[in-house]
Design a protein around this motif. Structure first.
Motif, PDB file in Angstrom:
ATOM      1  N   GLY A 123      37.736  36.003  41.037  1.00 25.86           N
ATOM      2  CA  GLY A 123      37.087  35.041  40.147  1.00 25.86           C
ATOM      3  C   GLY A 123      37.055  35.650  38.767  1.00 25.86           C
ATOM      4  N   PHE A 124      35.880  35.798  38.212  1.00 29.43           N
ATOM      5  CA  PHE A 124      35.746  36.554  36.973  1.00 29.43           C
ATOM      6  C   PHE A 124      35.832  38.049  37.263  1.00 29.43           C
ATOM      7  CE2 PHE A 124      33.739  32.503  35.918  1.00 29.43           C
ATOM      8  CZ  PHE A 124      34.383  32.209  34.737  1.00 29.43           C
ATOM      9  N   TYR A 125      35.533  38.402  38.525  1.00 30.43           N
ATOM     10  CA  TYR A 125      35.705  39.766  39.020  1.00 30.43           C
ATOM     11  C   TYR A 125      36.631  39.711  40.245  1.00 30.43           C
ATOM     12  CZ  TYR A 125      31.580  40.853  36.162  1.00 30.43           C
ATOM     13  OH  TYR A 125      30.701  41.002  35.126  1.00 30.43           O
ATOM     14  N   THR A 126      37.042  40.870  40.714  1.00 31.63           N
ATOM     15  CA  THR A 126      37.829  40.943  41.946  1.00 31.63           C
ATOM     16  C   THR A 126      36.975  41.594  43.041  1.00 31.63           C
ATOM     17  OG1 THR A 126      38.792  43.057  41.229  1.00 31.63           O
ATOM     18  CG2 THR A 126      40.042  41.043  40.766  1.00 31.63           C
ATOM     19  N   TYR A 127      37.292  41.277  44.311  1.00 22.56           N
ATOM     20  CA  TYR A 127      36.476  41.727  45.439  1.00 22.56           C
ATOM     21  C   TYR A 127      37.366  42.157  46.588  1.00 22.56           C
ATOM     22  CZ  TYR A 127      33.089  39.047  42.744  1.00 22.56           C
ATOM     23  OH  TYR A 127      32.310  38.572  41.721  1.00 22.56           O
ATOM     24  N   ASP A 128      36.849  43.081  47.402  1.00 24.06           N
ATOM     25  CA  ASP A 128      37.588  43.475  48.595  1.00 24.06           C
ATOM     26  C   ASP A 128      37.253  42.525  49.748  1.00 24.06           C
ATOM     27  OD1 ASP A 128      35.106  44.216  49.648  1.00 24.06           O
ATOM     28  OD2 ASP A 128      35.403  46.362  49.275  1.00 24.06           O
ATOM     29  N   GLY A 129      37.797  42.810  50.936  1.00 20.59           N
ATOM     30  CA  GLY A 129      37.608  41.920  52.065  1.00 20.59           C
ATOM     31  C   GLY A 129      36.169  41.797  52.517  1.00 20.59           C
ATOM     32  N   ALA A 130      35.343  42.783  52.178  1.00 19.84           N
ATOM     33  CA  ALA A 130      33.928  42.750  52.558  1.00 19.84           C
ATOM     34  C   ALA A 130      33.059  42.096  51.493  1.00 19.84           C
ATOM     35  CB  ALA A 130      33.428  44.167  52.833  1.00 19.84           C
ATOM     36  N   GLY A 131      33.698  41.633  50.408  1.00 20.72           N
ATOM     37  CA  GLY A 131      32.943  40.980  49.348  1.00 20.72           C
ATOM     38  C   GLY A 131      32.373  41.922  48.314  1.00 20.72           C
ATOM     39  N   ASN A 132      32.786  43.193  48.360  1.00 22.60           N
ATOM     40  CA  ASN A 132      32.317  44.169  47.375  1.00 22.60           C
ATOM     41  C   ASN A 132      33.173  44.097  46.113  1.00 22.60           C
ATOM     42  OD1 ASN A 132      30.343  45.412  49.175  1.00 22.60           O
ATOM     43  ND2 ASN A 132      32.127  46.214  50.278  1.00 22.60           N
ATOM     44  N   ARG A 133      32.537  44.154  44.969  1.00 26.09           N
ATOM     45  CA  ARG A 133      33.270  44.038  43.712  1.00 26.09           C
ATOM     46  C   ARG A 133      34.128  45.279  43.475  1.00 26.09           C
ATOM     47  NH1 ARG A 133      29.645  42.452  38.757  1.00 26.09           N
ATOM     48  NH2 ARG A 133      29.879  44.560  37.931  1.00 26.09           N
ATOM     49  N   THR A 134      35.371  45.028  43.077  1.00 23.88           N
ATOM     50  CA  THR A 134      36.306  46.133  42.855  1.00 23.88           C
ATOM     51  C   THR A 134      36.732  46.271  41.399  1.00 23.88           C
ATOM     52  OG1 THR A 134      38.173  44.682  43.428  1.00 23.88           O
ATOM     53  CG2 THR A 134      37.204  45.996  45.200  1.00 23.88           C
ATOM     54  N   GLY A 135      36.469  45.255  40.589  1.00 27.65           N
ATOM     55  CA  GLY A 135      36.868  45.342  39.189  1.00 27.65           C
ATOM     56  C   GLY A 135      36.669  44.022  38.464  1.00 27.65           C
ATOM     57  N   THR A 136      37.066  43.995  37.203  1.00 25.14           N
ATOM     58  CA  THR A 136      37.012  42.780  36.395  1.00 25.14           C
ATOM     59  C   THR A 136      38.388  42.138  36.395  1.00 25.14           C
ATOM     60  OG1 THR A 136      35.340  43.789  34.969  1.00 25.14           O
ATOM     61  CG2 THR A 136      36.439  41.825  34.136  1.00 25.14           C
ATOM     62  N   ALA A 137      38.438  40.851  36.626  1.00 24.00           N
ATOM     63  CA  ALA A 137      39.728  40.156  36.731  1.00 24.00           C
ATOM     64  C   ALA A 137      40.405  40.063  35.373  1.00 24.00           C
ATOM     65  CB  ALA A 137      39.521  38.758  37.308  1.00 24.00           C
ATOM     66  N   ASP A 138      41.713  39.967  35.392  1.00 22.61           N
ATOM     67  CA  ASP A 138      42.509  39.752  34.189  1.00 22.61           C
ATOM     68  C   ASP A 138      42.555  38.240  33.927  1.00 22.61           C
ATOM     69  OD1 ASP A 138      44.269  39.638  32.125  1.00 22.61           O
ATOM     70  OD2 ASP A 138      45.967  40.547  33.196  1.00 22.61           O
ATOM     71  N   LEU A 139      41.902  37.813  32.859  1.00 22.97           N
ATOM     72  CA  LEU A 139      41.799  36.375  32.575  1.00 22.97           C
ATOM     73  C   LEU A 139      42.747  35.939  31.465  1.00 22.97           C
ATOM     74  CD1 LEU A 139      37.913  35.999  32.718  1.00 22.97           C
ATOM     75  CD2 LEU A 139      39.577  35.487  34.498  1.00 22.97           C
ATOM     76  N   LYS A 140      43.727  36.735  31.148  1.00 23.08           N
ATOM     77  CA  LYS A 140      44.675  36.385  30.087  1.00 23.08           C
ATOM     78  C   LYS A 140      45.383  35.080  30.428  1.00 23.08           C
ATOM     79  CE  LYS A 140      45.547  41.107  28.522  1.00 23.08           C
ATOM     80  NZ  LYS A 140      46.566  42.170  28.384  1.00 23.08           N
TER      81      LYS A 140
END
Length: 299
Positions: free
Chosen positions: A279-296
């Motif tokens: 979404g606005f962030y990225t998540y692993d399979g367990a729903g834990n945030r892994t980073g900020t998404a590239d919205l370019k």
């Protein structure tokens, strides 16, 4: 007094509303046209409640007793004969909701209170599909309904005082805090306030003034919000906000009510937040945030 409740729609909101009512001592039926969806709802509810029991937030015995009061069905006609309250939590499509309430109107006793959990559509938009607009209102719960205290009680122009009083008694029985709207308005109170914050956050992002993480950090550390607007959109589902704004735009025709370019692009790409892993962030399979998404390319 409301003792027997039917909740229609076994998604996250519907299933949790049903569980809240069962925990409060009501006999509750959760209805869905999809048997598989009902089975998934039960698994999800058990997992949520097991976590709450493990953390000491609910007694195990009370949870098991509530689950015994909760039944599941794909047969609407079987469960409407003596129901006191129906809460609709199906897909946010007005024609579908109107058709559903028209069907309910012919199945439920005249005394049955009809309610929608929708915040996209005001009561009168749905109540006019029935012969009982005096016993129709919106009961808008917030996600996650098992945790959030607020329930907006929204009366339409023809909603009777006795219906509002019954709804308030029910909400208080659930241990929730009712917020009464004496006149209907799209978005009600909380989502209109939240929408203003989200709109400003999107405007700051699309204008290049600050990034997603910076805006969320400001909301948390300067304003005291439990999470920032982008974190919240990812949690609740970016498509939910998109559908809400789309419905409001279709109703008003005001371009200011349409979904933003960024949100539209995310939905079109299937990036719906935590539930899709992006979404606005990225998540692993367990729903834990892994980073900020590239919205370019999405502004």
């Amino acid at each position: 007094m409301i003792d027997k409740v039917l909740v229609a729609g076994s998604g996250a909101m519907g299933s949790q509303i049903a569980m809240v009512a069962a925990l409060a001592g009501c006999e509750v039926t959760l209805y869905d046209i999809d048997r598989g969806a009902l089975e998934r709802a039960l698994v999800d509810l058990r997992e949520r409640l097991d976590r709450q029991v493990a953390k000491g937030r609910r007694p195990a015995g009370k949870v098991e007793a509530a689950l015994d009061r909760l039944s599941f069905t794909t047969d609407l006609t079987e469960e409407t004969a003596d129901v006191d309250l129906v809460i609709e939590a199906i897909v946010e499509r007005l024609p579908l909701k109107r058709a559903f309430f028209a069907r309910l109107d012919g199945l439920c006793p005249a005394r049955t209170l009809l309610a929608s959990n929708s915040s996209s559509f005001v009561p009168s938009a749905m109540a006019s599909a029935t012969a009982r607009p005096d016993r129709f209102l919106n009961l808008h719960f917030f996600n996650p309904a098992l945790v959030m205290a607020c329930v907006e009680v929204v009366r339409g122009p023809l909603t009777a005082d006795v219906a509002v009083e019954a709804a308030l008694e029910f909400v208080e029985r659930l241990g929730k805090t009712p917020v009464v709207l004496d006149n209907e308005i799209p978005g009600f109170v909380a989502n209109r306030l939240l929408g203003a914050v989200r709109d400003e956050a999107i405007g700051l992002l699309e204008g290049g003034y600050a990034g997603v993480e910076a805006i969320d950090t400001a909301a948390r550390t300067a304003l005291g919000y439990p999470m920032g607007p982008f974190e919240l959109m990812d949690l609740t589902g970016i498509d939910i906000g998109y559908l809400t704004r789309t419905a409001r735009f279709e109703e008003t025709g005001d371009p200011a009510d349409a979904p933003s370019a960024t949100v539209t692009a995310l939905v079109e790409q299937g990036h719906l937040g935590r539930k899709s892993g992006h979404g606005f962030y990225t998540y692993d399979g367990a729903g834990n945030r892994t980073g900020t998404a590239d919205l370019k390319g999405q502004d």
